[in-house]
Scaffold this active site. Structure first.
Site, short mmCIF file in Angstrom:
data_model
loop_
_atom_site.label_atom_id
_atom_site.label_comp_id
_atom_site.label_asym_id
_atom_site.label_seq_id
_atom_site.Cartn_x
_atom_site.Cartn_y
_atom_site.Cartn_z
N ARG A 1 -8.89 3.49 10.20
CA ARG A 1 -8.18 3.72 11.46
C ARG A 1 -9.07 4.40 12.50
O ARG A 1 -8.98 4.12 13.69
CB ARG A 1 -6.93 4.56 11.19
N ARG B 1 -4.99 5.90 1.16
CA ARG B 1 -4.66 6.71 2.35
C ARG B 1 -5.93 7.35 2.92
O ARG B 1 -6.10 7.45 4.12
CB ARG B 1 -3.65 7.82 2.03
N LYS C 1 -2.27 -5.11 9.59
CA LYS C 1 -1.36 -5.33 10.70
C LYS C 1 -1.94 -6.38 11.67
O LYS C 1 -3.15 -6.67 11.63
CB LYS C 1 -1.11 -4.00 11.42
N PHE D 1 9.23 5.02 20.32
CA PHE D 1 8.30 3.90 20.17
C PHE D 1 8.78 2.85 19.17
O PHE D 1 8.08 1.85 18.94
CB PHE D 1 6.90 4.40 19.78
N HIS E 1 -1.48 -0.51 7.18
CA HIS E 1 -0.41 0.33 6.64
C HIS E 1 -0.73 0.63 5.18
O HIS E 1 -1.18 -0.25 4.44
CB HIS E 1 0.94 -0.40 6.70
P1 IDP Z 1 1.72 6.06 8.48
O1 IDP Z 1 1.56 4.60 8.91
O2 IDP Z 1 0.42 6.81 8.57
O3 IDP Z 1 2.40 6.21 7.14
P2 IDP Z 1 4.24 6.71 9.79
O4 IDP Z 1 4.66 8.05 10.29
O5 IDP Z 1 4.94 6.14 8.60
O6 IDP Z 1 2.65 6.75 9.58
O7 IDP Z 1 4.41 5.71 11.04
C1 IDP Z 1 4.39 4.31 10.89
C2 IDP Z 1 3.62 3.71 12.06
O8 IDP Z 1 4.27 4.00 13.29
C3 IDP Z 1 2.20 4.28 12.25
O9 IDP Z 1 1.25 3.68 11.40
C4 IDP Z 1 1.94 3.98 13.70
O10 IDP Z 1 1.60 2.61 13.93
C5 IDP Z 1 3.32 4.24 14.33
N1 IDP Z 1 3.48 5.64 14.77
C6 IDP Z 1 3.80 6.71 14.00
N2 IDP Z 1 3.90 7.84 14.71
C7 IDP Z 1 3.63 7.49 15.99
C8 IDP Z 1 3.60 8.24 17.23
O11 IDP Z 1 3.82 9.46 17.28
N3 IDP Z 1 3.29 7.54 18.35
C9 IDP Z 1 3.04 6.20 18.33
N4 IDP Z 1 3.07 5.45 17.20
C10 IDP Z 1 3.36 6.09 16.04
MG MG Z 2 4.35 5.82 6.60
#
Ligand code: IDP
Ligand code: MG
Length: 167
Positions: free
Chosen positions: A108, A91, A10, A58, A125
């Site tokens: 992370r 992951r 990212k 967000f 990601h």
């Molecule tokens: P992941 O990236 O671990 O698969 P996802 O739930 O798919 O998680 O969320 C995508 C992206 O959105 C996350 O990597 C993060 O940057 C952001 N994000 C997810 N949940 C939150 C939250 O509760 N607060 C703020 N940002 C979030």
């Molecule tokens: Mg995801």
């Protein structure tokens, strides 16, 4: 079982000069890189990629984040890794979504942060499962940009040039 996974470095990862570091960490997995490129992320691609989070407060910040608007870097690096257990391996290296909860030595955990606006800037990601990986890889890459035949294709000919499309 061999599977593919979409990895994005990212804009915060690029801005913090972490590309080499992250690729070194990912090379520990012994997976094969089968596609890689720099992408200027359009509004449409950002919306499609994060469609599952459309209703989150967000979401507008998330779109600006992946487009590089928060880091003065309008680019994201996209890669496809391929091999046995690719999704779980990547992951695990990435760590939890919330960088505060991510294991300290994960990517992370090491480099992510939570902004004052509450967005998780977590550097990388990684697709969460095989269905997500397929959807995302088809979104980010054209078939001819991936060097192994991951998913069914159809061939079209335009101006005498043959091109493959995802079916
Ligand atoms: P992941 O990236 O671990 O698969 P996802 O739930 O798919 O998680 O969320 C995508 C992206 O959105 C996350 O990597 C993060 O940057 C952001 N994000 C997810 N949940 C939150 C939250 O509760 N607060 C703020 N940002 C979030
Ligand atoms: Mg995801």
């Amino acid at each position: 079982m061999n599977e593919a996974v979409l990895i994005l470095i990212k804009p915060d990862g690029l801005r913090k000069s972490l590309t080499g570091n992250i690729l070194t960490r990912l090379s520990e997995t012994k997976l094969e890189i089968v596609a890689a490129k720099m992408v200027r992320v359009s509004e449409e691609l950002a919306h499609a990629h994060y469609a599952h989070l459309e209703n989150e407060s967000f979401f507008p910040d998330l779109v600006r984040y992946i487009r590089g608007e928060l880091h003065d870097r309008r680019k994201t690096m996209a890669l496809v890794y391929w091999g046995n257990g690719a999704i779980l391996k990547c992951r695990q290296l990435a760590g939890a979504t919330n960088p505060e909860e991510a294991e300290a030595t994960s990517i992370r955990g090491s480099y992510g942060r939570i902004t004052t606006a509450g967005l998780y800037e977590n550097v990388i990601h990684v697709s969460g499962n095989q269905e997500e990986a397929e959807r995302e890889i088809k979104l980010w890459f054209k078939p001819d940009e991936v060097i192994v035949p991951l998913y069914p294709l159809k061939e079209i000919t335009k101006d005498k040039v043959k091109t493959n499309l995802w079916t």
